[in-house]
Scaffold this motif. Structure first.
Motif, mmCIF file in Angstrom:
data_model
loop_
_atom_site.group_PDB
_atom_site.id
_atom_site.type_symbol
_atom_site.label_atom_id
_atom_site.label_comp_id
_atom_site.label_asym_id
_atom_site.label_seq_id
_atom_site.Cartn_x
_atom_site.Cartn_y
_atom_site.Cartn_z
ATOM 1 N N ASP A 43 16.734 6.544 -1.596
ATOM 2 C CA ASP A 43 17.943 6.677 -0.779
ATOM 3 C C ASP A 43 17.836 5.882 0.517
ATOM 4 O O ASP A 43 18.799 5.271 0.959
ATOM 5 C CB ASP A 43 18.196 8.154 -0.439
ATOM 6 N N VAL A 44 16.652 5.919 1.132
ATOM 7 C CA VAL A 44 16.443 5.235 2.408
ATOM 8 C C VAL A 44 15.238 4.309 2.279
ATOM 9 O O VAL A 44 14.123 4.774 2.012
ATOM 10 C CB VAL A 44 16.192 6.220 3.561
ATOM 11 N N VAL A 45 15.460 3.019 2.458
ATOM 12 C CA VAL A 45 14.370 2.037 2.452
ATOM 13 C C VAL A 45 13.926 1.806 3.888
ATOM 14 O O VAL A 45 14.758 1.582 4.776
ATOM 15 C CB VAL A 45 14.818 0.706 1.830
ATOM 16 N N ILE A 46 12.613 1.854 4.104
ATOM 17 C CA ILE A 46 12.067 1.628 5.444
ATOM 18 C C ILE A 46 11.135 0.428 5.418
ATOM 19 O O ILE A 46 10.209 0.362 4.613
ATOM 20 C CB ILE A 46 11.318 2.868 5.963
ATOM 21 N N LEU A 47 11.408 -0.526 6.280
ATOM 22 C CA LEU A 47 10.517 -1.659 6.499
ATOM 23 C C LEU A 47 9.743 -1.364 7.774
ATOM 24 O O LEU A 47 10.327 -1.375 8.868
ATOM 25 C CB LEU A 47 11.302 -2.966 6.631
ATOM 26 N N PRO A 48 8.450 -1.058 7.672
ATOM 27 C CA PRO A 48 7.692 -0.565 8.818
ATOM 28 C C PRO A 48 7.177 -1.676 9.725
ATOM 29 O O PRO A 48 7.304 -2.867 9.427
ATOM 30 C CB PRO A 48 6.514 0.156 8.147
ATOM 31 N N GLY A 49 6.575 -1.257 10.815
ATOM 32 C CA GLY A 49 5.973 -2.201 11.745
ATOM 33 C C GLY A 49 4.635 -2.711 11.246
ATOM 34 O O GLY A 49 4.087 -2.226 10.260
ATOM 35 N N GLY A 50 4.126 -3.692 11.940
ATOM 36 C CA GLY A 50 2.844 -4.286 11.578
ATOM 37 C C GLY A 50 2.896 -5.795 11.732
ATOM 38 O O GLY A 50 3.657 -6.329 12.537
ATOM 39 N N PHE A 51 2.107 -6.457 10.922
ATOM 40 C CA PHE A 51 2.000 -7.922 11.007
ATOM 41 C C PHE A 51 2.061 -8.488 9.593
ATOM 42 O O PHE A 51 1.058 -8.944 9.049
ATOM 43 C CB PHE A 51 0.702 -8.325 11.700
ATOM 44 N N SER A 52 3.243 -8.404 8.975
ATOM 45 C CA SER A 52 3.377 -8.838 7.586
ATOM 46 C C SER A 52 2.888 -10.273 7.417
ATOM 47 O O SER A 52 3.284 -11.171 8.160
ATOM 48 C CB SER A 52 4.829 -8.707 7.120
ATOM 49 N N TYR A 53 1.993 -10.444 6.460
ATOM 50 C CA TYR A 53 1.382 -11.750 6.187
ATOM 51 C C TYR A 53 0.723 -12.333 7.437
ATOM 52 O O TYR A 53 0.672 -13.548 7.613
ATOM 53 C CB TYR A 53 2.427 -12.730 5.623
ATOM 54 N N GLY A 54 0.234 -11.454 8.289
ATOM 55 C CA GLY A 54 -0.468 -11.897 9.496
ATOM 56 C C GLY A 54 0.432 -12.536 10.532
ATOM 57 O O GLY A 54 -0.055 -13.093 11.522
ATOM 58 N N ASP A 55 1.748 -12.440 10.349
ATOM 59 C CA ASP A 55 2.709 -13.079 11.258
ATOM 60 C C ASP A 55 2.486 -14.591 11.358
ATOM 61 O O ASP A 55 2.816 -15.221 12.372
ATOM 62 C CB ASP A 55 2.662 -12.457 12.662
ATOM 63 N N TYR A 56 1.899 -15.161 10.310
ATOM 64 C CA TYR A 56 1.754 -16.615 10.288
ATOM 65 C C TYR A 56 3.139 -17.243 10.141
ATOM 66 O O TYR A 56 4.030 -16.664 9.518
ATOM 67 C CB TYR A 56 0.840 -17.051 9.139
ATOM 68 N N LEU A 57 3.305 -18.400 10.677
ATOM 69 C CA LEU A 57 4.570 -19.134 10.703
ATOM 70 C C LEU A 57 5.501 -18.534 11.746
ATOM 71 O O LEU A 57 5.759 -19.133 12.779
ATOM 72 C CB LEU A 57 5.235 -19.168 9.327
ATOM 73 N N GLU A 74 20.092 -5.730 -2.456
ATOM 74 C CA GLU A 74 21.013 -5.027 -3.353
ATOM 75 C C GLU A 74 21.208 -3.576 -2.903
ATOM 76 O O GLU A 74 22.328 -3.045 -2.946
ATOM 77 C CB GLU A 74 20.476 -5.071 -4.784
ATOM 78 N N HIS A 75 20.139 -2.957 -2.492
ATOM 79 C CA HIS A 75 20.187 -1.586 -1.966
ATOM 80 C C HIS A 75 21.158 -1.512 -0.787
ATOM 81 O O HIS A 75 22.010 -0.612 -0.718
ATOM 82 C CB HIS A 75 18.766 -1.186 -1.526
ATOM 83 N N ALA A 76 21.051 -2.461 0.124
ATOM 84 C CA ALA A 76 21.928 -2.499 1.291
ATOM 85 C C ALA A 76 23.365 -2.783 0.893
ATOM 86 O O ALA A 76 24.313 -2.193 1.436
ATOM 87 C CB ALA A 76 21.436 -3.547 2.279
ATOM 88 N N LYS A 77 23.548 -3.674 -0.067
ATOM 89 C CA LYS A 77 24.889 -4.034 -0.539
ATOM 90 C C LYS A 77 25.612 -2.819 -1.111
ATOM 91 O O LYS A 77 26.853 -2.717 -1.022
ATOM 92 C CB LYS A 77 24.767 -5.141 -1.591
ATOM 93 N N GLN A 78 24.861 -1.901 -1.689
ATOM 94 C CA GLN A 78 25.435 -0.681 -2.258
ATOM 95 C C GLN A 78 25.787 0.352 -1.187
ATOM 96 O O GLN A 78 26.310 1.421 -1.494
ATOM 97 C CB GLN A 78 24.464 -0.070 -3.267
ATOM 98 N N GLY A 79 25.505 0.027 0.066
ATOM 99 C CA GLY A 79 25.818 0.942 1.160
ATOM 100 C C GLY A 79 24.745 1.968 1.440
ATOM 101 O O GLY A 79 24.942 2.889 2.247
ATOM 102 N N LYS A 80 23.587 1.821 0.797
ATOM 103 C CA LYS A 80 22.485 2.750 1.035
ATOM 104 C C LYS A 80 21.765 2.379 2.329
ATOM 105 O O LYS A 80 21.924 1.284 2.850
ATOM 106 C CB LYS A 80 21.513 2.725 -0.143
ATOM 107 N N PHE A 81 20.956 3.296 2.816
ATOM 108 C CA PHE A 81 20.360 3.135 4.138
ATOM 109 C C PHE A 81 19.119 2.244 4.120
ATOM 110 O O PHE A 81 18.291 2.317 3.210
ATOM 111 C CB PHE A 81 19.986 4.504 4.725
ATOM 112 N N VAL A 82 19.015 1.418 5.168
ATOM 113 C CA VAL A 82 17.848 0.565 5.377
ATOM 114 C C VAL A 82 17.472 0.656 6.853
ATOM 115 O O VAL A 82 18.332 0.480 7.725
ATOM 116 C CB VAL A 82 18.119 -0.906 5.020
ATOM 117 N N LEU A 83 16.204 0.926 7.110
ATOM 118 C CA LEU A 83 15.699 1.010 8.482
ATOM 119 C C LEU A 83 14.541 0.035 8.649
ATOM 120 O O LEU A 83 13.561 0.086 7.903
ATOM 121 C CB LEU A 83 15.215 2.433 8.786
ATOM 122 N N GLY A 84 14.665 -0.874 9.613
ATOM 123 C CA GLY A 84 13.588 -1.800 9.930
ATOM 124 C C GLY A 84 13.080 -1.541 11.333
ATOM 125 O O GLY A 84 13.857 -1.576 12.295
ATOM 126 N N ILE A 85 11.790 -1.272 11.454
ATOM 127 C CA ILE A 85 11.188 -0.949 12.746
ATOM 128 C C ILE A 85 10.201 -2.042 13.131
ATOM 129 O O ILE A 85 9.313 -2.387 12.350
ATOM 130 C CB ILE A 85 10.459 0.411 12.701
#
Length: 231
Positions: A43-57, A74-85
């Motif tokens: 129902d709710v997708v969360i993209l957490p904090g950190g250093f994805s791929y080492g923040d290279y580039l 697609e999840h967002a397009k359907q109107g479902k919740f997405v949280l990015g921190i």
């Protein structure tokens, strides 16, 4: 309500986030490796904090190409919740789910602190637990958190009421002195026009456990549960 926390190589706030949703909120929670693609039970997708791929580039620039991101779109397009921190917010701007970009902090230093934020709207699910213009305190930790957008995009954000959180003084004043990273208009968190996607640099999951003595962030998650209860 089932939460899914995306785990990229370099994520380091994923377990903190899962602890909040599974232990403090007692909600089913699944850790989702970035190479997976199935979000059908989430129902709710969360993209957490950190250093994805080492923040290279550039922060979030590589994570946007992970296999899971097509499913998040697609999840967002359907109107479902997405949280990015934090890093998750950076990924959301890179993939185009939120406008603008996160650039190097004004003073070019990594910031690790607790800062006051002003809640700008309470008529959306994310902030319905707060009072309008409430002053809350959340931790932040980033080197590239300065929100930037072109003039037209910035105007649209303001006109549409898409700014949910602003950096402020302890008294709620919006000024340069209370802006930790140089973000335009003191922006700390924004939503998309539909309101189902939230990106923010401060960490609400780090201010949710009473054991830590800070719970100002918990109402963001409780607002989603309240919405489910009403539904």
């Amino acid at each position: 309500m089932k939460f899914g926390t995306i785990v990229f190589p370099g994520s380091n706030c994923d377990r903190d986030m899962a602890m909040v949703t599974s232990q403090l909120l007692n909600q089913p929670t699944r850790m989702i490796w970035h190479q997976d693609t199935d979000l059908s039970d989430i129902d709710v997708v969360i993209l957490p904090g950190g250093f994805s791929y080492g923040d290279y580039l550039r922060c979030g620039a590589i994570a946007r190409f992970s296999p899971i991101m097509n499913s998040v779109l697609e999840h967002a397009k359907q109107g479902k919740f997405v949280l990015g921190i934090c890093n998750g917010f950076q990924v959301l701007t890179e993939v185009g789910l939120l406008p603008g970009a996160l650039a190097r902090n004004r003073d070019l230093h990594f910031i690790c602190d607790r800062v006051p934020l002003r809640v700008e709207r309470t008529d959306v699910s994310w902030t319905q637990g707060y009072g309008k213009r409430d002053i809350i305190t959340l931790p932040l930790a980033h080197g590239e958190g300065r929100y930037y957008a072109d003039e037209n995009t910035l105007k649209a954000l303001e006109d549409n009421g898409q700014v949910l959180f602003r950096y402020c003084s302890a008294m709620g004043e919006i000024d340069d002195a209370s802006n930790p990273n140089g973000s335009l208009n003191n922006i700390a968190g924004i939503i998309n026009k539909q309101g189902n996607i939230l990106g923010m640099m401060p960490h609400p999951e780090r201010a949710s456990d009473p054991v830590l003595g800070e719970t100002d962030g918990m109402k963001i998650f409780e607002g989603l549960l309240a919405l489910t209860a009403m539904g």
